[in-house]
Design an enzyme around this catalytic site. Structure first.
Site, PDB file in Angstrom:
ATOM      1  N   MET A   9      -3.942  -7.192  -6.812  1.00 55.64           N
ATOM      2  CA  MET A   9      -3.318  -8.299  -7.536  1.00 55.64           C
ATOM      3  C   MET A   9      -4.308  -9.315  -8.113  1.00 55.64           C
ATOM      4  O   MET A   9      -3.917 -10.422  -8.474  1.00 55.64           O
ATOM      5  CB  MET A   9      -2.308  -9.015  -6.622  1.00 55.64           C
ATOM      6  CG  MET A   9      -1.188  -8.119  -6.130  1.00 55.64           C
ATOM      7  SD  MET A   9      -0.312  -7.283  -7.481  1.00 55.64           S
ATOM      8  CE  MET A   9       0.639  -8.663  -8.105  1.00 55.64           C
ATOM      9  N   LEU A  48      -9.493  -8.309 -12.818  1.00 56.30           N
ATOM     10  CA  LEU A  48     -10.919  -7.979 -12.745  1.00 56.30           C
ATOM     11  C   LEU A  48     -11.676  -8.703 -13.854  1.00 56.30           C
ATOM     12  O   LEU A  48     -11.178  -8.852 -14.978  1.00 56.30           O
ATOM     13  CB  LEU A  48     -11.106  -6.471 -12.881  1.00 56.30           C
ATOM     14  CG  LEU A  48     -10.535  -5.651 -11.721  1.00 56.30           C
ATOM     15  CD1 LEU A  48     -10.434  -4.180 -12.118  1.00 56.30           C
ATOM     16  CD2 LEU A  48     -11.372  -5.803 -10.463  1.00 56.30           C
ATOM     17  N   HIS A  56       0.960   0.399 -13.229  1.00 57.09           N
ATOM     18  CA  HIS A  56       1.676  -0.831 -13.565  1.00 57.09           C
ATOM     19  C   HIS A  56       3.176  -0.529 -13.659  1.00 57.09           C
ATOM     20  O   HIS A  56       3.583   0.423 -14.346  1.00 57.09           O
ATOM     21  CB  HIS A  56       1.175  -1.390 -14.899  1.00 57.09           C
ATOM     22  CG  HIS A  56       1.865  -2.654 -15.274  1.00 57.09           C
ATOM     23  ND1 HIS A  56       1.558  -3.865 -14.693  1.00 57.09           N
ATOM     24  CD2 HIS A  56       2.885  -2.892 -16.130  1.00 57.09           C
ATOM     25  CE1 HIS A  56       2.354  -4.796 -15.179  1.00 57.09           C
ATOM     26  NE2 HIS A  56       3.171  -4.234 -16.062  1.00 57.09           N
ATOM     27  N   GLY A  68       0.787  -1.236   0.000  1.00 55.50           N
ATOM     28  CA  GLY A  68       0.000   0.000   0.000  1.00 55.50           C
ATOM     29  C   GLY A  68       0.815   1.280   0.000  1.00 55.50           C
ATOM     30  O   GLY A  68       0.332   2.327   0.458  1.00 55.50           O
ATOM     31  N   ASP A  83      -3.604  -5.165 -18.219  1.00 56.65           N
ATOM     32  CA  ASP A  83      -2.581  -4.117 -18.388  1.00 56.65           C
ATOM     33  C   ASP A  83      -2.578  -3.560 -19.811  1.00 56.65           C
ATOM     34  O   ASP A  83      -1.543  -3.086 -20.295  1.00 56.65           O
ATOM     35  CB  ASP A  83      -1.182  -4.645 -18.024  1.00 56.65           C
ATOM     36  CG  ASP A  83      -1.110  -5.136 -16.577  1.00 56.65           C
ATOM     37  OD1 ASP A  83      -1.751  -4.525 -15.712  1.00 56.65           O
ATOM     38  OD2 ASP A  83      -0.414  -6.133 -16.324  1.00 56.65           O
TER      39      ASP A  83
HETATM   40  C1  GRF Z   1       3.389  -1.297  -7.453  1.00 65.54           C
HETATM   41  O1  GRF Z   1       4.629  -1.540  -8.069  1.00 65.54           O
HETATM   42  C2  GRF Z   1       2.309  -1.126  -8.481  1.00 65.54           C
HETATM   43  O2  GRF Z   1       2.759  -0.510  -9.650  1.00 65.54           O
HETATM   44  C3  GRF Z   1       1.915  -2.552  -8.778  1.00 65.54           C
HETATM   45  O3  GRF Z   1       1.984  -3.204  -7.531  1.00 65.54           O
HETATM   46  C4  GRF Z   1       2.898  -2.517  -6.683  1.00 65.54           C
HETATM   47  C5  GRF Z   1       2.152  -2.148  -5.451  1.00 65.54           C
HETATM   48  O4  GRF Z   1       2.950  -1.518  -4.490  1.00 65.54           O
HETATM   49  N1  GRF Z   1       0.642  -2.614  -9.438  1.00 65.54           N
HETATM   50  P1  GRF Z   1       2.280  -0.856  -3.230  1.00 65.54           P
HETATM   51  O5  GRF Z   1       1.364  -1.921  -2.600  1.00 65.54           O
HETATM   52  O6  GRF Z   1       1.509   0.344  -3.670  1.00 65.54           O
HETATM   53  O7  GRF Z   1       3.427  -0.517  -2.320  1.00 65.54           O
END
Ligand code: GRF
Length: 202
Positions: free
Chosen positions: A87, A90, A106, A11, A142
Site C-alpha cells: 500500500m 513506490l 490492482h 496477504g 496503477d
Molecule cells: C487486493 O485487492 C489487491 O488487488 C490490492 O490489495 C488487495 C490486497 O489483498 N492491491 P491481499 O492482502 O492480497 O489479501
C-alpha cells in the site's frame, strides 16, 4: 526464478502465490512488509519464508525508505518484485532501479479506478462490470502497461464487501498465472506504455 513479495496487509494474494510456487517456477526469497502487523507476515512465517519489516516511521523521506527497501532486495539477488497488496507508492528511484521487473495487482478494470476504494467507487459509478488487472509497474500510479484482466459482474445486491470477495477470487487465479508467464520469460516491459507477451504487443 527468485522473487521478493511486498505486502502491507492480509496477504491472500501472497498465499495464492505461495500455494502455486512449484507450478509457476517461483522461489520466494523474502516477503517484505511496511506494516509490522500485516497478517501476510504470519502466512509467510507459516510457510517458513524469510520476512523483513521496514518501519516507515524510521525514515525521514520516501527516498530513504525505498533506498532501504532496495538494499534488502539486493541481498536476495532476485529477478522479480511482486507487489501483493503493497500500500505504499513506490518512488521513481525504486521504479527506475527495477524497471521491467515489478508486477502489481490492482482491484479494478484499469484504466478505470486507479487508486483506493475501487469496489465502492465502481458501485457508486453504477458500473455493471468490475474486476482485476495485473500490470507492470511504472512511475504512474496503477498506470503501467496492463498484462491481463479478469472481470466480474456487479449485481444490484452487491456491497463493497461482496464485490471485493468476488474480485479477490479472480485475483487468486490471475496473479499466479501472470507470474508464471513472467518466470517463463514470456513477458517484457518495453517502455512506460508498452509490453509484450511472447514477443507480441499486449
Ligand atoms: C487486493 O485487492 C489487491 O488487488 C490490492 O490489495 C488487495 C490486497 O489483498 N492491491 P491481499 O492482502 O492480497 O489479501
Amino acid at each position: 526464478m527468485k522473487a521478493v513479495i511486498l505486502i502491507s496487509g492480509n496477504g491472500s494474494n501472497l498465499q495464492s502465490i505461495i500455494d502455486n510456487t512449484d507450478r509457476i517456477d517461483l522461489q520466494i526469497s523474502c516477503v517484505i512488509s511496511n506494516n509490522k502487523n500485516a497478517f501476510g507476515l504470519k502466512r509467510a512465517e507459516s510457510s517458513k519464508l524469510r520476512t523483513a519489516i521496514i518501519d516507515p516511521e524510521l525514515y525521514n523521506s520516501k527516498d530513504a525508505f525505498d533506498r532501504e527497501l532496495i538494499s534488502i532486495i539486493e541481498q536476495h539477488e532476485v529477478e522479480l518484485i511482486v507487489l501483493a497488496g503493497y500500500m505504499r507508492v513506490l518512488t521513481p528511484l525504486f521504479v527506475s532501479h527495477y524497471f521491467g521487473k515489478i508486477l502489481n495487482i490492482h482491484p479494478s478494470l484499469l484504466p478505470k479506478f486507479p487508486g483506493l476504494n475501487t469496489h465502492q467507487r465502481a458501485i457508486d459509478a453504477s458500473e455493471t462490470a468490475h474486476g482485476v488487472s495485473v500490470h507492470f509497474v511504472t512511475e504512474e500510479l496503477d498506470g503501467g502497461p496492463i498484462i491481463n484482466q479478469e472481470s466480474v459482474i456487479i449485481d444490484n445486491s452487491d456491497t463493497e464487501e461482496s464485490l471485493s470477495m468476488k474480485v479477490l477470487k479472480k485475483e487468486h487465479v490471475i496473479y499466479p498465472k501472470v507470474i508464471h508467464w513472467y518466470t517463463q520469460g514470456r513477458l517484457k516491459l518495453i517502455d512506460n506504455f508498452n509490453a509484450t507477451l511472447d514477443g507480441k504487443m499486449i
